[in-house]
Design a protein around this motif. Structure first.
Motif, PDB file in Angstrom:
ATOM      1  N   UNK A  18       3.025  -2.297  -6.075  1.00 50.29           N
ATOM      2  CA  UNK A  18       3.434  -1.038  -6.686  1.00 50.29           C
ATOM      3  C   UNK A  18       3.792   0.010  -5.640  1.00 50.29           C
ATOM      4  N   UNK A  19       2.936   0.187  -4.608  1.00 49.33           N
ATOM      5  CA  UNK A  19       3.221   1.173  -3.578  1.00 49.33           C
ATOM      6  C   UNK A  19       1.941   1.715  -2.969  1.00 49.33           C
ATOM      7  N   UNK A  24      -3.324   6.681   1.760  1.00 52.94           N
ATOM      8  CA  UNK A  24      -3.327   5.362   2.383  1.00 52.94           C
ATOM      9  C   UNK A  24      -3.770   4.227   1.478  1.00 52.94           C
ATOM     10  N   UNK A  25      -4.063   4.496   0.226  1.00 56.81           N
ATOM     11  CA  UNK A  25      -4.458   3.436  -0.699  1.00 56.81           C
ATOM     12  C   UNK A  25      -3.237   2.605  -1.099  1.00 56.81           C
ATOM     13  N   UNK A  51       0.999  -4.996   9.385  1.00 59.60           N
ATOM     14  CA  UNK A  51       1.030  -5.975   8.311  1.00 59.60           C
ATOM     15  C   UNK A  51      -0.335  -6.004   7.649  1.00 59.60           C
ATOM     16  N   UNK A  52      -0.350  -5.976   6.329  1.00 62.44           N
ATOM     17  CA  UNK A  52      -1.591  -6.006   5.566  1.00 62.44           C
ATOM     18  C   UNK A  52      -1.555  -7.238   4.670  1.00 62.44           C
ATOM     19  N   UNK A  77      -6.389  -1.022  -6.930  1.00 69.37           N
ATOM     20  CA  UNK A  77      -6.249  -0.007  -5.890  1.00 69.37           C
ATOM     21  C   UNK A  77      -7.132  -0.418  -4.721  1.00 69.37           C
ATOM     22  N   UNK A  78      -6.555  -0.479  -3.525  1.00 68.66           N
ATOM     23  CA  UNK A  78      -7.295  -0.973  -2.363  1.00 68.66           C
ATOM     24  C   UNK A  78      -7.180  -0.002  -1.199  1.00 68.66           C
ATOM     25  N   UNK A  79      -8.330   0.401  -0.658  1.00 68.55           N
ATOM     26  CA  UNK A  79      -8.368   1.167   0.580  1.00 68.55           C
ATOM     27  C   UNK A  79      -8.993   0.293   1.663  1.00 68.55           C
ATOM     28  N   UNK A  80      -9.181   0.843   2.843  1.00 74.32           N
ATOM     29  CA  UNK A  80      -9.779   0.064   3.927  1.00 74.32           C
ATOM     30  C   UNK A  80     -11.236  -0.304   3.635  1.00 74.32           C
TER      31      UNK A  80
END
Length: 263
Positions: free
Chosen positions: A39-40, A45-46, A30-31, A57-60
């Motif tokens: 959007x997807x 992994x973004x 879960x994020x 746009x989100x990465x870790x």
């Protein structure tokens, strides 16, 4: 009489098997984040989502944003190529192309095209082209965004588009009569069949789809005319997204990813 009863029992057994079979999913993670629309995700992994009409746009480790409030609401986003993302602003008949850091690389105003275009559907196609459904002519065309050339590839067709999606080689849509169509980059248009009534839908192939109706999620296969209820531990959800056997459920708290194997 016994034969008739046997046939009736067999018929209802087959019917229940086709419509009431349930799948259970395996939760992966879960994020948590707050967004208006999900959007997807891409192969790296973004995660991509929209908040206050800002594309994110989100990465870790990092977050990028693209904001262009002067164009109004973002109507559609195509992330199939993370290096060439397509944002569609239908109210302004405009597409924005972004690179992998959400820098604007090109702006296309279809109202300036020599052939009149009023786009109501867009997506990335093969060979530096965009799929365009031109509402003025009710035809599908391909727009070469490097050469600024537009080519019509279908004859006009009737019916409003309820939902559409595309990849490099095909454009698929459902019209207001629940008819499911597919068009290739060569202009070959095929009626695939009719689909169940839905609130939201995602095509998995040219025979299978997942759709939301109310607070339930279903898998439908056209070949068998078979509907399967997909069970998960959310009582309500805003949106879903399927890719690479991962089913993502979007709620007000964020997303939950489930592993799902489609036979």
């Amino acid at each position: 009489m016994k034969n008739l009863i046997y046939l009736l029992v067999l018929f209802y057994a087959v019917l229940l098997s086709a419509q009431d079979k349930k799948w259970s999913l395996t939760k992966r993670d879960t994020i948590a984040f707050h967004a208006d629309d999900y959007i997807g995700f891409d192969p790296f992994g973004a995660q991509y989502y929209i908040k206050n009409n800002v594309f994110i746009k989100k990465t870790k480790s990092q977050i990028w944003q693209y904001k262009n409030l002067s164009f109004g609401k973002i109507s559609n986003v195509d992330i199939q190529n993370p290096l060439n993302i397509v944002l569609f602003y239908e109210d302004f008949n405009t597409v924005i192309l972004l690179d992998n850091q959400l820098n604007e690389t090109q702006r296309i105003n279809f109202s300036e095209n020599p052939i009149p275009i009023l786009a109501t559907a867009t997506g990335l196609a093969f060979g530096n082209r965009l799929w365009i459904y031109n509402n003025l002519s009710q035809q599908i065309g391909l727009f070469d965004f490097l050469k600024s050339e537009y080519k019509i590839i279908t004859t006009p067709f009737n019916g409003a588009i309820l939902h559409y999606s595309s990849d490099y080689n095909t454009f698929q849509w459902v019209d207001d009569q629940q008819n499911w169509y597919q068009c290739t980059i060569f202009g070959k248009t095929t009626l695939l069949g009719k689909v169940p009534d839905f609130d939201a839908v995602q095509f998995i192939s040219n025979t299978d789809l997942i759709y939301k109706k109310g607070n339930d999620l279903y898998y439908y296969t056209l070949n068998e005319n078979k509907t399967t209820l997909i069970e998960f531990d959310k009582k309500s959800f805003k949106k879903f997204y399927y890719k690479d056997q991962i089913l993502t459920i979007f709620t007000v708290e964020g997303i939950t990813n489930y592993k799902i194997t489609i036979p």
